[in-house]
Design a protein around this motif. Structure first.
Motif, PDB file in Angstrom:
ATOM      1  N   LEU A 162       0.708   7.421 -25.089  1.00 41.22           N
ATOM      2  CA  LEU A 162       0.527   6.041 -25.541  1.00 41.22           C
ATOM      3  C   LEU A 162      -0.287   5.299 -24.492  1.00 41.22           C
ATOM      4  N   PHE A 163      -1.343   4.623 -24.948  1.00 43.00           N
ATOM      5  CA  PHE A 163      -2.149   3.781 -24.073  1.00 43.00           C
ATOM      6  C   PHE A 163      -2.028   2.343 -24.575  1.00 43.00           C
ATOM      7  N   LEU A 164      -1.484   1.470 -23.753  1.00 40.41           N
ATOM      8  CA  LEU A 164      -1.291   0.067 -24.129  1.00 40.41           C
ATOM      9  C   LEU A 164      -2.087  -0.828 -23.184  1.00 40.41           C
ATOM     10  N   ALA A 165      -3.150  -1.441 -23.699  1.00 38.30           N
ATOM     11  CA  ALA A 165      -3.995  -2.345 -22.917  1.00 38.30           C
ATOM     12  C   ALA A 165      -3.744  -3.774 -23.365  1.00 38.30           C
ATOM     13  N   ALA A 166      -3.847  -4.717 -22.420  1.00 36.92           N
ATOM     14  CA  ALA A 166      -3.558  -6.118 -22.736  1.00 36.92           C
ATOM     15  C   ALA A 166      -4.572  -7.058 -22.100  1.00 36.92           C
ATOM     16  N   PRO A 167      -5.845  -7.001 -22.538  1.00 33.41           N
ATOM     17  CA  PRO A 167      -6.835  -7.974 -22.058  1.00 33.41           C
ATOM     18  C   PRO A 167      -6.663  -9.288 -22.822  1.00 33.41           C
ATOM     19  N   LEU A 168      -5.611 -10.030 -22.519  1.00 30.67           N
ATOM     20  CA  LEU A 168      -5.173 -11.145 -23.364  1.00 30.67           C
ATOM     21  C   LEU A 168      -6.202 -12.268 -23.462  1.00 30.67           C
ATOM     22  N   GLY A 169      -6.855 -12.613 -22.370  1.00 34.91           N
ATOM     23  CA  GLY A 169      -7.788 -13.725 -22.405  1.00 34.91           C
ATOM     24  C   GLY A 169      -7.082 -15.073 -22.441  1.00 34.91           C
ATOM     25  N   ARG A 170      -7.837 -16.123 -22.724  1.00 33.08           N
ATOM     26  CA  ARG A 170      -7.300 -17.483 -22.634  1.00 33.08           C
ATOM     27  C   ARG A 170      -7.136 -18.171 -23.986  1.00 33.08           C
ATOM     28  N   ASP A 171      -7.501 -17.517 -25.066  1.00 31.86           N
ATOM     29  CA  ASP A 171      -7.427 -18.144 -26.393  1.00 31.86           C
ATOM     30  C   ASP A 171      -5.971 -18.244 -26.825  1.00 31.86           C
ATOM     31  N   GLU A 172      -5.408 -19.454 -26.739  1.00 33.50           N
ATOM     32  CA  GLU A 172      -3.987 -19.660 -27.025  1.00 33.50           C
ATOM     33  C   GLU A 172      -3.644 -19.396 -28.483  1.00 33.50           C
ATOM     34  N   GLY A 173      -4.622 -19.519 -29.379  1.00 35.77           N
ATOM     35  CA  GLY A 173      -4.335 -19.335 -30.797  1.00 35.77           C
ATOM     36  C   GLY A 173      -4.560 -17.925 -31.296  1.00 35.77           C
ATOM     37  N   ARG A 174      -4.998 -17.018 -30.417  1.00 40.16           N
ATOM     38  CA  ARG A 174      -5.341 -15.665 -30.870  1.00 40.16           C
ATOM     39  C   ARG A 174      -4.179 -14.715 -30.679  1.00 40.16           C
ATOM     40  N   LEU A 175      -3.943 -13.883 -31.713  1.00 41.03           N
ATOM     41  CA  LEU A 175      -2.871 -12.893 -31.677  1.00 41.03           C
ATOM     42  C   LEU A 175      -3.427 -11.634 -32.348  1.00 41.03           C
ATOM     43  N   SER A 176      -4.207 -10.857 -31.593  1.00 42.44           N
ATOM     44  CA  SER A 176      -4.914  -9.703 -32.148  1.00 42.44           C
ATOM     45  C   SER A 176      -4.271  -8.403 -31.680  1.00 42.44           C
ATOM     46  N   TYR A 177      -3.980  -7.533 -32.626  1.00 40.95           N
ATOM     47  CA  TYR A 177      -3.444  -6.192 -32.358  1.00 40.95           C
ATOM     48  C   TYR A 177      -4.418  -5.186 -32.941  1.00 40.95           C
ATOM     49  N   ALA A 178      -4.948  -4.305 -32.125  1.00 43.84           N
ATOM     50  CA  ALA A 178      -5.818  -3.231 -32.592  1.00 43.84           C
ATOM     51  C   ALA A 178      -5.190  -1.906 -32.182  1.00 43.84           C
ATOM     52  N   GLY A 179      -5.090  -0.994 -33.117  1.00 52.06           N
ATOM     53  CA  GLY A 179      -4.483   0.302 -32.821  1.00 52.06           C
ATOM     54  C   GLY A 179      -5.349   1.449 -33.312  1.00 52.06           C
ATOM     55  N   ASP A 180      -5.339   2.541 -32.588  1.00 56.10           N
ATOM     56  CA  ASP A 180      -6.043   3.764 -32.965  1.00 56.10           C
ATOM     57  C   ASP A 180      -5.109   4.941 -32.731  1.00 56.10           C
ATOM     58  N   ALA A 181      -5.088   5.864 -33.669  1.00 53.75           N
ATOM     59  CA  ALA A 181      -4.236   7.053 -33.526  1.00 53.75           C
ATOM     60  C   ALA A 181      -5.077   8.315 -33.631  1.00 53.75           C
ATOM     61  N   LEU A 182      -4.737   9.292 -32.812  1.00 58.42           N
ATOM     62  CA  LEU A 182      -5.327  10.622 -32.811  1.00 58.42           C
ATOM     63  C   LEU A 182      -4.188  11.626 -32.750  1.00 58.42           C
ATOM     64  N   PRO A 183      -4.449  12.897 -33.009  1.00 58.11           N
ATOM     65  CA  PRO A 183      -3.375  13.878 -32.852  1.00 58.11           C
ATOM     66  C   PRO A 183      -2.740  13.798 -31.466  1.00 58.11           C
ATOM     67  N   ALA A 184      -1.443  13.477 -31.434  1.00 56.54           N
ATOM     68  CA  ALA A 184      -0.634  13.395 -30.212  1.00 56.54           C
ATOM     69  C   ALA A 184      -1.025  12.250 -29.290  1.00 56.54           C
ATOM     70  N   GLN A 185      -1.790  11.275 -29.773  1.00 57.31           N
ATOM     71  CA  GLN A 185      -2.159  10.121 -28.953  1.00 57.31           C
ATOM     72  C   GLN A 185      -2.252   8.879 -29.834  1.00 57.31           C
ATOM     73  N   PHE A 186      -1.867   7.727 -29.277  1.00 60.54           N
ATOM     74  CA  PHE A 186      -2.263   6.487 -29.925  1.00 60.54           C
ATOM     75  C   PHE A 186      -2.472   5.408 -28.893  1.00 60.54           C
ATOM     76  N   GLN A 187      -3.348   4.472 -29.260  1.00 58.15           N
ATOM     77  CA  GLN A 187      -3.819   3.439 -28.348  1.00 58.15           C
ATOM     78  C   GLN A 187      -3.624   2.081 -28.976  1.00 58.15           C
ATOM     79  N   ILE A 188      -3.151   1.127 -28.175  1.00 58.10           N
ATOM     80  CA  ILE A 188      -2.912  -0.237 -28.632  1.00 58.10           C
ATOM     81  C   ILE A 188      -3.666  -1.192 -27.701  1.00 58.10           C
ATOM     82  N   THR A 189      -4.367  -2.154 -28.288  1.00 57.80           N
ATOM     83  CA  THR A 189      -5.016  -3.206 -27.513  1.00 57.80           C
ATOM     84  C   THR A 189      -4.539  -4.556 -28.021  1.00 57.80           C
ATOM     85  N   LEU A 190      -3.963  -5.350 -27.128  1.00 58.85           N
ATOM     86  CA  LEU A 190      -3.499  -6.696 -27.459  1.00 58.85           C
ATOM     87  C   LEU A 190      -4.469  -7.704 -26.868  1.00 58.85           C
ATOM     88  N   GLU A 191      -4.956  -8.609 -27.700  1.00 58.91           N
ATOM     89  CA  GLU A 191      -5.872  -9.654 -27.241  1.00 58.91           C
ATOM     90  C   GLU A 191      -5.386 -11.010 -27.742  1.00 58.91           C
TER      91      GLU A 191
END
Length: 446
Positions: free
Chosen positions: A231-260
């Motif tokens: 599992l790879f969890l990245a959190a480049p949140l930034g300063r946008d107080e109104g933004r709640l973005s979740y991006a996910g990618d899955a591969l065999p035996a791996q998945f990645q999450i990016t929170l912005e």
């Protein structure tokens, strides 16, 4: 964010450097990936025998044309209709070429991100966009060398090393590789790399959610992944107080999450709901990966919609949703699917760029099928995985199994028409699909 790209030339390699371990065929190519700064990487290719071109699967939005720079003089990148190629300008054969690759400035929709900044000083690289094709639809027989910046680690699957040499994915599939200063944390369920900038409540939610949901998925599917997932969890949140973005990618035996978005910093009901349901959705893909599409045109709604449906079943099984919330979700996806299909068929949604249709309308189909057969979507997928086998699955296989599981060919034909046909009245078509499913359920209950 912006990054400065630097370049490092791959030193000449002798033929002996291509020696392969016993039982593994000698690679036709070596690919060297060196992290220079954050997500900036230098990539060098060396053929075992000289060739006239390197062929790459196309990336949406012309990524390579915009974000790659060929560093070796006398070469050019050709962007063709469905592929990219590197060739010499004089048309002659070559053995070596090097380039710089930099991350895209915006997220590419429905694509794995080629290279992305991952926490301070880290990069997450998707090998699929730097791994060439054979020209016959397969991948070149290649090994990778991954070198992080000074003091960094190379992390992929169970490996956590100062560098990776002669590396091949244990899944024989494109993969994520992390280069940077973070050490992974290994639990009974995953090997995880979590961005230190991730909010504490996210980390606590993850620590609770992963063991509970993984155990439940193992029970629902009646197996666990053979390889402990990354599992790879990245959190480049930034300063946008109104933004709640979740991006996910899955591969065999791996998945990645990016929170912005700065809205992730403090827990809220909305943030928690998005994080939990989307993370379970990505986890479902780890189990679904046991059945890969066997043909290139297998529609993505088959697995994306089912992942949403199974995630909802897991939410109920974990006690996080009650029957009312499950029913409310069904009403919501039916409404959204009807809206998405106003502009064309479900099977044409990806081409139109209507990516939400793949999820909500795939979810609608999964719900209707489970109701018609009197089982859960996870039950269907247990059989579907077995049926797909090593050759993978197709759209036709999906409809055949629907007919078999429901005992009604007319219902399977209705599902096929729903997916393939532009609908004049999508809401009515959805109501009709559920009415047919309900009739089959009542007949079965007699």
């Amino acid at each position: 964010m912006r990054w400065i790209v630097l370049f490092a030339v791959l030193a000449g390699l002798s033929i002996a450097a291509f020696a392969a371990p016993f039982g593994v065929s000698a690679p036709d190519m070596r690919i060297s990936v060196q992290q220079v700064s954050d997500a900036d990487v230098a990539v060098a290719y060396e053929w075992r025998k000289p060739r006239r071109e390197i062929i790459f699967e196309s990336v949406a939005g012309g990524y390579r044309e915009r974000r790659w720079e060929i560093a070796t003089p006398g070469f050019k990148l050709l962007r063709l209709e469905d592929e990219d190629r590197i060739v010499r300008t004089d048309g002659k054969k070559f053995s070596r070429v090097a380039l710089t690759a930099k991350p895209d400035l915006v997220r590419i929709q429905k694509e794995y991100q080629p290279t992305a900044r991952y926490g301070a000083g880290g990069a997450l690289i998707y090998t699929g966009h730097i791994w060439p094709m054979t020209g016959k639809g397969g991948r070149v027989n290649a090994t990778f060398d991954f070198t992080p910046a000074d003091g960094g680690h190379a992390v992929a699957f169970g490996a956590n090393e100062p560098s990776l040499e002669d590396w091949r994915s244990p899944m024989a599939h494109p993969a994520f590789v992390y280069l940077g200063p973070l050490d992974p944390v290994e639990t009974d369920h995953v090997m995880a790399l979590i961005d230190p900038d991730a909010p504490r409540w996210i980390v606590e939610e993850f620590n609770t959610l992963v063991p509970a949901s993984f155990d439940k998925l193992a029970a629902l599917f009646a197996f666990s992944p053979k390889t402990k997932p990354n599992l790879f969890l990245a959190a480049p949140l930034g300063r946008d107080e109104g933004r709640l973005s979740y991006a996910g990618d899955a591969l065999p035996a791996q998945f990645q999450i990016t929170l912005e978005g700065a809205a992730w910093k403090a827990p809220s009901d909305k943030a928690r709901r998005i994080f939990v349901t989307a993370t379970i959705h990505e986890a479902v893909h780890l189990w679904q990966a046991a059945a890969r599409p066997g043909v290139e045109d297998a529609p993505e709604w088959i697995h994306e919609g089912a992942a949403d449906a199974i995630a909802a079943e897991v939410m109920v099984a974990l006690g996080r949703w009650n029957a009312d919330l499950f029913a409310a979700t069904e009403r919501a996806v039916r409404r959204e699917c009807a809206s998405e299909l106003e502009t064309g068929s479900l099977n044409g949604a990806k081409t139109r760029g209507d990516f939400r249709a793949l999820y909500v309308c795939g979810h609608v189909i999964a719900l209707a099928v489970s109701r018609a057969e009197g089982e859960t979507t996870a039950d269907f997928w247990r059989v579907f995985i077995d049926r797909a086998g090593e050759d993978g699955y197709s759209e036709e296989m999906f409809y055949d199994l629907v007919a078999e599981r429901t005992g009604d060919q007319d219902f399977a034909d209705a599902v096929e028409d729903f997916a393939r046909t532009p609908l004049a009245e999508p809401a009515q078509a959805i109501d009709g699909l559920f009415a047919s499913a309900g009739s089959l359920a009542r007949e079965r209950g007699r």
